[in-house]
Structures are given as structure tokens and as C-alpha cells.
Design a protein around this motif. Structure first.
Motif, PDB file in Angstrom:
ATOM      1  N   GLU A 158      38.567  35.593  27.674  1.00  0.00           N
ATOM      2  CA  GLU A 158      39.177  36.540  26.749  1.00  0.00           C
ATOM      3  C   GLU A 158      40.699  36.409  26.743  1.00  0.00           C
TER       4      GLU A 158
ATOM      5  N   THR B  67      33.186  42.012  33.194  1.00  0.00           N
ATOM      6  CA  THR B  67      34.298  42.102  34.150  1.00  0.00           C
ATOM      7  C   THR B  67      34.363  40.888  35.081  1.00  0.00           C
TER       8      THR B  67
ATOM      9  N   GLY C 281      36.362  39.507  22.994  1.00  0.00           N
ATOM     10  CA  GLY C 281      35.140  40.078  23.551  1.00  0.00           C
ATOM     11  C   GLY C 281      34.143  40.463  22.477  1.00  0.00           C
TER      12      GLY C 281
ATOM     13  N   VAL D  75      43.767  34.692  35.645  1.00  0.00           N
ATOM     14  CA  VAL D  75      43.307  36.021  36.063  1.00  0.00           C
ATOM     15  C   VAL D  75      43.272  36.082  37.588  1.00  0.00           C
TER      16      VAL D  75
ATOM     17  N   HIS E 215      41.247  38.134  40.328  1.00  0.00           N
ATOM     18  CA  HIS E 215      39.960  37.560  40.713  1.00  0.00           C
ATOM     19  C   HIS E 215      40.103  36.470  41.764  1.00  0.00           C
TER      20      HIS E 215
ATOM     21  N   ARG F  62      34.497  35.547  32.280  1.00  0.00           N
ATOM     22  CA  ARG F  62      34.585  36.267  31.002  1.00  0.00           C
ATOM     23  C   ARG F  62      36.022  36.715  30.732  1.00  0.00           C
ATOM     24  N   GLN F  63      36.698  37.257  31.727  1.00  0.00           N
ATOM     25  CA  GLN F  63      38.053  37.742  31.491  1.00  0.00           C
ATOM     26  C   GLN F  63      39.046  36.602  31.308  1.00  0.00           C
TER      27      GLN F  63
ATOM     28  N   MET G  98      42.374  40.140  23.386  1.00  0.00           N
ATOM     29  CA  MET G  98      41.262  40.124  24.333  1.00  0.00           C
ATOM     30  C   MET G  98      40.086  40.947  23.806  1.00  0.00           C
TER      31      MET G  98
ATOM     32  N   LEU H 299      43.545  44.321  34.452  1.00  0.00           N
ATOM     33  CA  LEU H 299      42.565  43.439  35.068  1.00  0.00           C
ATOM     34  C   LEU H 299      42.770  43.369  36.573  1.00  0.00           C
TER      35      LEU H 299
END
Length: 370
Positions: free
Chosen positions: A308, A300, A332, A241, A271, A304-305, A328, A268
Motif C-alpha cells: 500500500e 496489517t 487497499g 515499513v 515491521h 500488505r502495508q 494507501m 503504521l
């Protein structure tokens, strides 16, 4: 290949960037497993092979030696195909233990997970280290792991345990502190021999060789990927991500297709990789891990992402979902419903010769973050 001199000639070939055949690699790894040459030569062989860059044939030969000669075999009675997921390690950016978290969530979503991992070699916390901290019995025999896969939906074979690899694998892994071909070949020597797998690799150029090795040793479907950290030369053995993920997919018909996936294609944000880095203290990291499984991380957040996304790849290979976004969403929902944490508790109590002690350890982690 009975003499040190003959084995040394193989090392020279690797130093000269000459590839080995599958049979030569199998025979060389058999010498190592049997401890039939000096420790110095064994280490030199592993280092030279890693420095040259492993071919498909060399990894397959190493796997063959380990699986045939040093792996206990079991068949979990799940009534449906089991799936494995793992990372090879040796990547240039270290994340928290995403693959373990993803396996728990996938199991909670109905995918039987037969994991096979080791303690940390190049990372802060390996698969076995994390499972042990959570309360899982990582020194149990293969039959108990198989029962856990059946009853809890997930089990972990400890790749460094003599109950799983009785001849030599633990000896070798415990004595080296650099990434080697064993990160790939040994992780594929799964006692349950799954035919469906998801695997992260340490470099983009390893995607194609590893997916083709998986095809050669009998996998029916697989995803092999490497995640980039955009704007850097670093990458991870996880779907990313933080940048582009490059992956290859082995289909039921035996074809291999390659793809790339950007976070923006899934809606997304990209990050900051620092948000995926593990805590330096294992106790603190394990508390954060439990909080993530319990749904206490912001939806978010990077962790967590990442969870998922990596779970979605397992669900897709297992045939639970048709698309990554659908996977995903299911991941979640599985976390938020509490089913993921319930599966974790079930795993800790099922794969355990002392279930009450294991569950108490897990609940101490849980209560520490309440």
C-alpha cells in the motif's frame, strides 16, 4: 577511445577516485556496448565505477549511450502520461518484489504503467523473473508491450531482451553478477520514455544523484527513495515499513525537495524485516505474490502495508492523490475490490503471444492457494 590502452587509462582514473564527465561516461559506455574492448576491461570499468561511487554526470552519460544507441522506442497510445516504477537492486536487504506488486495495483487504480526491468542480478527474483512466472510474455517485442500499456494499463519491457535492446545490453547484464551503474542507467532507458517516475535506490547517498539524473534526462515529476531497516545498517530500494524512508521529490517546476518518512507518521507499526523477505523457492513466492494481489494477506501484515505504501507513492506522482495516506487507502480499496487481480489477469493475456497459455499459468498459481 579506440584502444584497450586508452580505455585502461579511464579505469585507472576511476580506481584513483577521479570522476568522469558526462561525455566521457557516454563514450566509455559506447565502447562497452560496441564490444570494442576486452571483456576483462569492460568488467573492470563497471566494478571500478561502482567502487568509486557514480556521479550524476556518469549515470546520465551511461543512460545516454544506452538510450540513444541500444533502445527501441515506442509511444503507448494511452491518452494520458505513463508512469514507471522500479528499484535499482544492489540493496543490502532483499524484499519480495514490491515494485511489481505496486505497479499492478497502481494500474488497477487508473495509472498507465510502463515498466522496464531485468532478471535478478543480486536478488532472488527480479522483475522479469516474477512477471514470467505469473504468465506474462517477457520475450515479446516493444510494440506488444506498448499495446499492453494501452489496453491493460501495464506493460513490461524486458531490459535483457534483444527485442528491446538489440545491440548489447542483454549480453552485458547476463555476464555480470554484481550490481553496477547499469542497474540505474539501464533501468532509465525505458522505450516509452515516461516523464513521471518512482524509483528506489540501493543507498541513501544515491537519492540526490539519481533524482537529478532523472531531471536532466527529461522527467517532469519523480520520487526517488531509500528505505532503512531501523536498528541495522541494512536498507532497501523500496519505501520501508521497517524504518525510515528517505526520499527526494522532483516537482513540475524543476525544484528538488528532500524528506524523510517514518511508519509511525502514517499510523503504521515498524515491521520485522524478515516478514518482507522473499521465499527461497520461486514457485512458493509467486503463489504468495498472487495471494497478496488478491487481498488474501492480512491488512496489517508487513507485505500488505509495504504494498500500500509503495503504491501510494506512484499514485501521488501520477496526481491521483494528494497525500500518501489517501494513496494507501486507495491502494487497499483497489486490492479488496478485486480490481488489482483483474488487472493482473488482463496484463497476462494482453502482453502475450500465447494468451491462453499465460492465463493458465496464472490461474494455476491462483488455484494452488485456494
Amino acid at each position: 577511445m579506440s584502444t584497450d590502452k586508452t580505455f585502461g587509462a579511464l579505469i585507472t582514473r576511476l580506481i584513483d577516485k577521479t570522476d568522469l564527465t558526462r561525455d566521457e561516461a557516454r563514450d566509455a559506455f559506447t565502447v562497452i556496448l560496441n564490444d570494442n574492448t576486452t571483456a576483462m576491461q569492460q568488467g573492470a570499468f563497471l566494478a571500478a565505477l561502482r567502487a568509486k561511487g557514480e556521479t550524476e554526470a556518469e549515470v546520465a552519460g551511461a543512460w545516454e549511450a544506452i538510450f540513444d544507441r541500444d533502445t527501441v522506442k515506442v509511444t503507448p497510445d494511452t491518452g494520458m502520461p505513463v508512469v514507471e516504477n522500479s528499484g535499482t537492486g544492489m540493496d543490502s536487504f532483499k524484499t519480495f518484489n514490491i515494485s511489481t506488486a505496486a505497479a499492478i495495483v497502481a494500474a488497477a487504480a487508473g495509472v498507465p504503467m510502463a515498466r522496464h526491468g531485468a532478471r535478478a542480478i543480486t536478488s532472488v527474483c527480479g522483475t522479469v523473473d516474477m512477471a514470467e512466472t505469473l504468465g506474462v510474455d517477457v520475450a515479446c517485442d516493444a510494440d506488444l508491450v506498448a499495446r499492453s500499456i494501452k489496453d491493460a494499463g501495464i506493460g513490461l519491457f524486458n531490459g535483457m531482451s534483444p527485442t528491446i535492446h538489440p545491440m548489447a545490453l542483454g549480453r552485458i547484464l547476463s555476464q555480470i553478477h554484481f550490481g553496477s551503474t547499469l542497474n540505474i542507467a539501464a533501468s532509465l532507458a525505458n522505450p516509452a520514455m515516461p516523464r513521471f517516475g518512482v524509483r528506489g535506490v540501493y543507498a541513501r547517498e544515491m537519492i540526490d544523484p539519481v533524482v537529478r539524473v532523472m531531471k536532466a534526462i527529461g522527467y517532469r515529476q519523480a520520487l526517488v527513495f531509500h528505505g532503512a531497516v531501523d536498528g541495522t545498517n541494512k536498507g532497501m530500494d523500496e519505501a520501508s515499513v521497517c524504518g525510515t524512508t528517505w526520499y527526494a521529490q522532483l516537482g513540475e517546476d524543476g525544484t528538488v525537495d528532500t524528506f524523510r518518512l517514518k511508519p509511525s507518521e502514517l499510523g503504521l507499526a515498524i515491521h520485522n524485516p524478515a516478514d518482507l523477505a522473499p521465499e527461497k523457492d520461486l514457485a512458493r513466492e509467486s503463489r504468495r505474490f498472487v495471494a497478496l494481489i488478491r487481498g488474501q494477506e492480512n491488512g496489517t501484515s508487513a507485505r500488505r502495508q509495504a504494498l500500500e505504501l509503495n503504491t501510494a507513492l506512484i499514485l501521488k506522482v501520477a496526481g491521483k492523490v494528494d497525500t500518501i495516506p489517501t494513496g494507501m487507502a486507495l491502494a487497499g480499496a483497489t486490492i479488496d475490490s478485486g480490481n488489482a487481480y483483474a488487472t493482473l489477469e488482463n496484463w497476462v493475456t494482453t502482453q502475450n503471444r500465447q494468451p491462453e497459455e499465460g492465463l493458465a499459468r496464472l490461474r494455476r498459481l491462483k488455484n494452488a492457494i485456494n
